[in-house]
Design an enzyme around this catalytic site. Structure first.
Site, mmCIF file in Angstrom:
data_model
loop_
_atom_site.group_PDB
_atom_site.id
_atom_site.type_symbol
_atom_site.label_atom_id
_atom_site.label_comp_id
_atom_site.label_asym_id
_atom_site.label_seq_id
_atom_site.Cartn_x
_atom_site.Cartn_y
_atom_site.Cartn_z
ATOM 1 N N GLY A 1 2.740 2.136 10.729
ATOM 2 C CA GLY A 1 3.738 3.181 10.549
ATOM 3 C C GLY A 1 4.501 3.536 11.815
ATOM 4 N N ASN B 1 0.871 -1.176 0.000
ATOM 5 C CA ASN B 1 0.000 0.000 0.000
ATOM 6 C C ASN B 1 0.906 1.223 0.000
ATOM 7 O OD1 ASN B 1 -1.783 2.065 0.571
ATOM 8 N ND2 ASN B 1 -2.261 1.364 2.653
ATOM 9 N N SER C 1 3.430 -2.283 10.338
ATOM 10 C CA SER C 1 4.879 -2.383 10.556
ATOM 11 C C SER C 1 5.473 -3.730 10.162
ATOM 12 C CB SER C 1 5.230 -2.040 12.013
ATOM 13 O OG SER C 1 4.911 -0.694 12.288
ATOM 14 N N GLU D 1 -5.415 -4.722 10.792
ATOM 15 C CA GLU D 1 -4.338 -3.759 10.997
ATOM 16 C C GLU D 1 -4.583 -2.974 12.283
ATOM 17 O OE1 GLU D 1 -2.384 -2.576 7.034
ATOM 18 O OE2 GLU D 1 -4.177 -1.371 7.239
ATOM 19 N N GLU E 1 -6.638 4.939 7.987
ATOM 20 C CA GLU E 1 -6.338 6.345 7.661
ATOM 21 C C GLU E 1 -7.519 7.001 6.958
ATOM 22 O OE1 GLU E 1 -2.612 5.616 5.687
ATOM 23 O OE2 GLU E 1 -1.734 5.028 7.616
ATOM 24 N N HIS F 1 -9.457 1.539 5.050
ATOM 25 C CA HIS F 1 -8.178 1.660 5.763
ATOM 26 C C HIS F 1 -8.360 2.641 6.930
ATOM 27 C CE1 HIS F 1 -4.026 2.659 6.655
ATOM 28 N NE2 HIS F 1 -3.691 1.550 6.036
ATOM 29 N N LYS G 1 0.080 4.235 -0.207
ATOM 30 C CA LYS G 1 -0.539 5.413 0.418
ATOM 31 C C LYS G 1 -0.320 6.643 -0.480
ATOM 32 C CE LYS G 1 -0.018 3.182 4.854
ATOM 33 N NZ LYS G 1 0.079 3.298 6.297
HETATM 34 P P1 PGA Z 1 2.957 0.165 7.588
HETATM 35 O O1 PGA Z 1 1.477 0.425 6.998
HETATM 36 O O2 PGA Z 1 3.437 -1.131 6.996
HETATM 37 O O3 PGA Z 1 3.760 1.357 7.121
HETATM 38 O O4 PGA Z 1 2.832 0.084 9.072
HETATM 39 C C1 PGA Z 1 0.583 -0.641 6.844
HETATM 40 C C2 PGA Z 1 -0.727 -0.130 6.305
HETATM 41 O O5 PGA Z 1 -1.198 0.930 6.748
HETATM 42 O O6 PGA Z 1 -1.347 -0.767 5.427
#
Ligand code: PGA
Length: 256
Positions: A175, A10, A214, A169, A95, A93, A12
């Site tokens: 992140g 992803n 992560s 998640e 976010e 997601h 983003k």
């Molecule tokens: P990350 O993000 O691997 O940077 O923690 C995962 C995600 O939000 O899909």
């Protein structure tokens, strides 16, 4: 219940055409690991370009609107994603839930639209740190699964066809470099699986549950070998081939 592991990057809000070389290198890795289903979700602006640049991996979007078309400035419909060759879309997601106030009902409406457009879907769920600390993680995630996933005949057919995946998640792991403990992931995936069984019956066997938050070269093998972890949704570590390749390799059998 064995599935080809699904490793999804992803990107983003990252990526310009300068990153095409990374996508091509990731695609070459996907070719070398045919026992792994590799996918990238770049920003909308790069979906078409990536589609034409790669051959072995899936390409998808990070969101879509629930309507097919109309007066929704700035939005992109599932039909438009399908039109430019997207295979799938990530929905709900955390976010998007946070930045755009997406509710479970909104995510379900988008999921319905995506399936109607012929796209596969990855529906994201996950608890916040406050919810985990309050002992509510399983209830929150189970509720999100029950309320966000599509239901009805079309959803059942899509599940049976392997076109529905869930990504667990934990919000606090995204992140942050703070990955969830493997035993917590196993427990949560079991809770998600119970809800999937209730929603889809036998077809739930074809729904993969991915872990996200992560994931990196160092922890991928442990996470991916855990019970009912059908793949990974990877943010930061999917932005370069160097970081993403070891995760793809960890998902592979090593027989190729
Ligand atoms: P990350 O993000 O691997 O940077 O923690 C995962 C995600 O939000 O899909």
């Amino acid at each position: 219940m064995t599935h080809r592991p699904f490793i999804v990057g992803n990107w983003k809000m990252n990526g310009t055409r300068a990153m095409l070389a990374e996508a091509r290198a990731i695609d070459r890795a996907a070719e070398r690991f045919p026992d792994v289903q590799v996918a990238l979700a770049p920003p909308f602006t790069l979906i078409n370009t990536l589609r034409e640049a790669v051959s072995a991996m899936n390409v998808g979007g990070q969101d879509c609107h629930a309507e097919v078309k109309g007066a929704h400035t700035g939005d992109v419909s599932a039909a438009m994603l399908a039109d430019i060759g997207a295979d799938f879309v990530i929905l709900g997601h955390s976010e998007r839930r946070r930045d755009h106030g997406e509710t479970d009902a909104a995510v379900r409406a988008k999921a319905d639209a995506a399936l109607a457009a012929g796209l596969a879907i990855i529906v994201c769920v996950g608890e916040t740190l406050e919810e985990r600390d309050a002992g509510k993680a399983e209830a929150v995630v189970s509720g999100q699964v029950s309320e966000s996933l599509p239901v009805g005949d079309e959803a059942l057919a899509a599940a049976a066809a392997g076109k529905i995946a869930v990504a667990y998640e934990p919000v606090w792991a995204i992140g942050t470099g703070r990955v969830a403990a493997v035993e917590d992931v196993i427990a949560m995936h079991a809770a998600v699986r119970a809800r999937l069984n209730a929603a889809y019956g036998e077809a739930a066997d074809k729904v993969r549950i991915l872990y996200g938050g992560s994931v990196n070269a160092g922890n991928a093998a442990d996470l991916l070998s855990a019970a009912d972890v059908g793949g990974a949704l990877v943010g930061g570590a999917s932005l370069t081939a160097e970081a993403f390749l070891p995760i793809i390799a960890a998902a592979g059998t090593g027989e190729v």
